[in-house]
Design a protein around this motif. Structure first.
Motif, PDB file in Angstrom:
ATOM      1  N   GLU A   1      35.406   8.258  60.154  1.00 22.14           N
ATOM      2  CA  GLU A   1      34.730   7.907  61.584  1.00 22.14           C
ATOM      3  C   GLU A   1      33.421   8.758  61.293  1.00 22.14           C
ATOM      4  N   ASP A   2      32.928   9.503  60.150  1.00 22.92           N
ATOM      5  CA  ASP A   2      31.698   9.989  59.784  1.00 22.92           C
ATOM      6  C   ASP A   2      30.823   9.014  58.834  1.00 22.92           C
ATOM      7  N   GLY A   3      31.317   7.995  58.825  1.00 20.18           N
ATOM      8  CA  GLY A   3      30.751   6.833  57.961  1.00 20.18           C
ATOM      9  C   GLY A   3      30.891   6.829  56.386  1.00 20.18           C
ATOM     10  N   VAL A   4      30.797   5.588  55.964  1.00 19.74           N
ATOM     11  CA  VAL A   4      30.804   5.531  54.499  1.00 19.74           C
ATOM     12  C   VAL A   4      29.417   5.443  53.571  1.00 19.74           C
ATOM     13  N   GLY A   5      28.678   4.841  54.544  1.00 27.77           N
ATOM     14  CA  GLY A   5      27.260   4.775  53.745  1.00 27.77           C
ATOM     15  C   GLY A   5      26.464   6.080  53.266  1.00 27.77           C
ATOM     16  N   ASN A   6      26.781   7.205  54.005  1.00 25.88           N
ATOM     17  CA  ASN A   6      26.046   8.288  53.339  1.00 25.88           C
ATOM     18  C   ASN A   6      27.113   8.833  52.298  1.00 25.88           C
ATOM     19  N   VAL A   7      28.219   8.468  52.093  1.00 21.50           N
ATOM     20  CA  VAL A   7      29.048   8.619  50.796  1.00 21.50           C
ATOM     21  C   VAL A   7      28.434   8.023  49.861  1.00 21.50           C
ATOM     22  N   ARG A   8      28.068   6.799  49.762  1.00 18.93           N
ATOM     23  CA  ARG A   8      27.647   6.138  48.685  1.00 18.93           C
ATOM     24  C   ARG A   8      26.303   6.620  48.215  1.00 18.93           C
ATOM     25  N   SER A   9      25.413   7.125  49.347  1.00 26.62           N
ATOM     26  CA  SER A   9      24.082   7.694  49.007  1.00 26.62           C
ATOM     27  C   SER A   9      24.483   8.897  48.304  1.00 26.62           C
ATOM     28  N   ALA A  10      25.228   9.789  48.662  1.00 28.98           N
ATOM     29  CA  ALA A  10      25.567  10.989  47.784  1.00 28.98           C
ATOM     30  C   ALA A  10      25.865  10.825  46.309  1.00 28.98           C
ATOM     31  N   VAL A  11      26.699  10.022  46.333  1.00 28.35           N
ATOM     32  CA  VAL A  11      27.126   9.672  44.734  1.00 28.35           C
ATOM     33  C   VAL A  11      25.882   8.916  44.074  1.00 28.35           C
ATOM     34  N   LEU A  12      25.333   7.942  44.616  1.00 32.03           N
ATOM     35  CA  LEU A  12      24.088   7.594  43.688  1.00 32.03           C
ATOM     36  C   LEU A  12      22.853   8.664  43.614  1.00 32.03           C
ATOM     37  N   LYS A  13      22.713   9.333  44.525  1.00 27.91           N
ATOM     38  CA  LYS A  13      21.934  10.477  44.530  1.00 27.91           C
ATOM     39  C   LYS A  13      22.091  11.420  43.313  1.00 27.91           C
ATOM     40  N   ASN A  14      23.522  11.816  43.254  1.00 30.66           N
ATOM     41  CA  ASN A  14      24.111  12.712  42.136  1.00 30.66           C
ATOM     42  C   ASN A  14      23.800  11.957  40.873  1.00 30.66           C
TER      43      ASN A  14
ATOM     44  N   ALA B   1      32.506  13.084  41.795  1.00 31.83           N
ATOM     45  CA  ALA B   1      33.514  14.287  42.119  1.00 31.83           C
ATOM     46  C   ALA B   1      32.506  15.368  42.730  1.00 31.83           C
ATOM     47  N   GLU B   2      31.337  15.297  42.586  1.00 27.24           N
ATOM     48  CA  GLU B   2      30.349  16.399  43.327  1.00 27.24           C
ATOM     49  C   GLU B   2      29.987  16.140  44.519  1.00 27.24           C
ATOM     50  N   ALA B   3      30.108  14.801  44.964  1.00 25.37           N
ATOM     51  CA  ALA B   3      29.860  14.458  46.414  1.00 25.37           C
ATOM     52  C   ALA B   3      30.788  15.294  47.524  1.00 25.37           C
ATOM     53  N   ASN B   4      30.432  15.761  48.622  1.00 25.07           N
ATOM     54  CA  ASN B   4      31.052  16.660  49.480  1.00 25.07           C
ATOM     55  C   ASN B   4      32.105  15.970  49.826  1.00 25.07           C
ATOM     56  N   ARG B   5      32.331  14.679  50.360  1.00 29.66           N
ATOM     57  CA  ARG B   5      33.314  14.417  51.093  1.00 29.66           C
ATOM     58  C   ARG B   5      34.267  13.580  50.464  1.00 29.66           C
ATOM     59  N   VAL B   6      34.035  13.533  49.018  1.00 28.91           N
ATOM     60  CA  VAL B   6      35.012  12.680  48.207  1.00 28.91           C
ATOM     61  C   VAL B   6      36.115  13.712  47.840  1.00 28.91           C
ATOM     62  N   LEU B   7      37.418  12.925  47.999  1.00 26.11           N
ATOM     63  CA  LEU B   7      38.792  13.738  47.805  1.00 26.11           C
ATOM     64  C   LEU B   7      38.983  13.899  46.317  1.00 26.11           C
ATOM     65  N   GLU B   8      39.666  15.087  45.884  1.00 24.30           N
ATOM     66  CA  GLU B   8      40.146  15.391  44.676  1.00 24.30           C
ATOM     67  C   GLU B   8      41.220  14.468  44.450  1.00 24.30           C
ATOM     68  N   THR B   9      42.361  14.215  45.296  1.00 16.45           N
ATOM     69  CA  THR B   9      43.539  13.292  45.272  1.00 16.45           C
ATOM     70  C   THR B   9      43.444  12.423  46.242  1.00 16.45           C
ATOM     71  N   PRO B  10      43.534  11.124  46.099  1.00 17.30           N
ATOM     72  CA  PRO B  10      43.509  10.603  44.785  1.00 17.30           C
ATOM     73  C   PRO B  10      41.894  10.712  44.088  1.00 17.30           C
ATOM     74  N   PRO B  11      41.927  10.883  42.554  1.00 15.98           N
ATOM     75  CA  PRO B  11      40.699  11.080  42.082  1.00 15.98           C
ATOM     76  C   PRO B  11      39.743  10.086  41.842  1.00 15.98           C
ATOM     77  N   PRO B  12      38.591  10.087  41.951  1.00 15.72           N
ATOM     78  CA  PRO B  12      37.607   8.800  41.591  1.00 15.72           C
ATOM     79  C   PRO B  12      37.757   8.224  40.454  1.00 15.72           C
ATOM     80  N   THR B  13      37.560   6.793  40.236  1.00 17.71           N
ATOM     81  CA  THR B  13      37.954   6.068  39.167  1.00 17.71           C
ATOM     82  C   THR B  13      36.595   5.272  38.848  1.00 17.71           C
ATOM     83  N   VAL B  14      36.500   4.600  37.688  1.00 23.34           N
ATOM     84  CA  VAL B  14      35.344   3.903  37.278  1.00 23.34           C
ATOM     85  C   VAL B  14      36.076   2.157  36.738  1.00 23.34           C
ATOM     86  N   TRP B  15      35.556   1.189  37.227  1.00 24.80           N
ATOM     87  CA  TRP B  15      35.987   0.028  36.732  1.00 24.80           C
ATOM     88  C   TRP B  15      34.698  -0.679  36.413  1.00 24.80           C
TER      89      TRP B  15
END
Length: 372
Positions: free
Chosen positions: A310-323, A275-289
């Motif tokens: 278009e701005d990439g998905v690898g940087n989103v994974r990096s931001a989540v793992l860093k947090n 949730a603290e990652a910049n580009r992650v949407l609030e709706t639909p919310p993140p989930t953990v499986w």
């Protein structure tokens, strides 16, 4: 003796009667013979008849320029019944350049006008530009033929073979042109879409469509590589379009924790990190499986959504793992190292190795008894 006797009158009129007399069978009348031109008087065939019209018009308007034009027209060579002069060549080159300049200018003006229309979206604008470009160039070609006054009947001998060669040579080009128009009409592929593409090694990556051309589309990846994919390939092959009906894309982040971890706390921290990652949407919310029980860890997968692929998905994974790394450190949650159990067989060599490591003598092997 009178000169106006009837006999004399008949004699004087006799030559006129002979001149209008019906010719004998098989003879050609003299009038028709005089009216038929000789083969030597037949003019040469002009391929570019428009040049003659222009030359005559210039000669009527200016004697000086007309004289120069006539001299250029006098420098000619003949190929059979065809006559080509220096003025014909200059006129043809000037007409072709003029027609091309007109088509290029008209195309740019039409494109500029269509892009300013607010009623058209990006796909409709590109489609209108393609159709307008085709119409302009076809009209320009016909206008150029009319301006040059080219007699197409003079080329009928080569038209069949030439048309067949053009048909085979431009088969793929026309196929890609029609495919591009169809893609724009059904809006399955449009500029700005994010699609998955494969490079020469077969590795799949994603890129954004920059433009759809006459022959191919231009796809730019995140590392600024530009792929030119023929339009026909997108019609017959499977295409993964990330923004066809929705721009929302789900990003998956795999995570593993130790078996001794408080799993409920770990799940809460994973949701917080996403949730603290910049580009992650609030709706639909993140989930953990829960993904499974691995050899060294309990495996989880964090699912989060973005709407700007278009701005990439690898940087989103990096931001989540860093947090998540910082949160795990604060709460003492361990990310396990690989663990392996090793089983060793018991034999003489192993006993010698253990004894050497323990600083004692290895046991002596049993003595063999000699046969009696």
């Amino acid at each position: 003796m009178s000169l106006s006797s009837p006999a004399s009158t008949v004699d004087l009129a006799a030559p006129e009667a002979d001149s209008t007399a019906t010719p004998a069978p098989g003879e050609t009348p003299a009038a028709e013979t005089a009216a038929t031109p000789s083969p030597a008087a037949t003019p040469d065939t002009e391929i570019v008849s428009g040049a003659d019209t222009v030359r005559e018009d210039i000669a009527e308007r200016s004697e000086t320029i007309g004289g120069i034009v006539n001299r250029l027209d006098g420098l000619a060579f003949e190929i059979g019944d065809w006559r080509i002069s220096a003025f014909d060549v200059l006129f043809t080159v000037a007409a072709v350049l003029l027609v091309l300049a007109f088509a290029w200018t008209a195309t740019r003006l039409v494109r500029s006008g269509l892009r300013r229309l607010p009623q058209l979206d990006s796909t409709q604008s590109v489609l209108a530009e393609k159709i307008a470009t085709i119409v302009i160039w076809i009209a320009t070609f016909l206008f150029g033929i009319d301006l040059l006054g080219i007699d197409l009947t003079a080329l009928t001998v080569f038209s069949g073979a030439f048309g067949l060669a053009i048909g085979f040579g431009l088969q793929k080009t026309f196929g890609n042109l029609i495919s591009g128009i169809i893609l724009l009409m059904d809006k399955s592929i449009k500029p700005g879409d994010v699609i998955a593409v494969a490079d020469q090694s077969g590795q799949q990556t994603f890129g954004q469509i920059r433009k759809i051309g006459i022959r191919a589309i231009s796809v730019v990846t995140r590392d600024e590589r530009e792929y030119l994919i023929p339009n026909e390939n997108l019609m017959i092959n499977q295409v993964e379009n990330w923004s066809y009906s929705s721009r929302n894309v789900r990003v998956q982040v795999p995570v593993g924790v130790s078996y001794n971890t408080d799993m409920e706390l770990a799940e809460k921290l994973m949701l917080k990190a996403a949730a603290e990652a910049n580009r992650v949407l609030e709706t639909p919310p993140p989930t953990v499986w829960w993904s499974g029980f691995g050899d060294n860890s309990v495996d989880f997968t964090i699912h989060c959504w973005i709407n700007d692929p278009e701005d990439g998905v690898g940087n989103v994974r990096s931001a989540v793992l860093k947090n998540l790394w910082g949160l795990f450190k604060e709460n003492g949650i361990e990310i396990p190292y690989p663990q392996r159990d090793i089983n060793l067989r018991d034999n003489a060599q192993m006993q010698a190795l253990i004894a050497a490591l323990g600083g004692r003598e290895p046991p002596s092997p049993p003595e063999e008894t000699a046969p009696q």
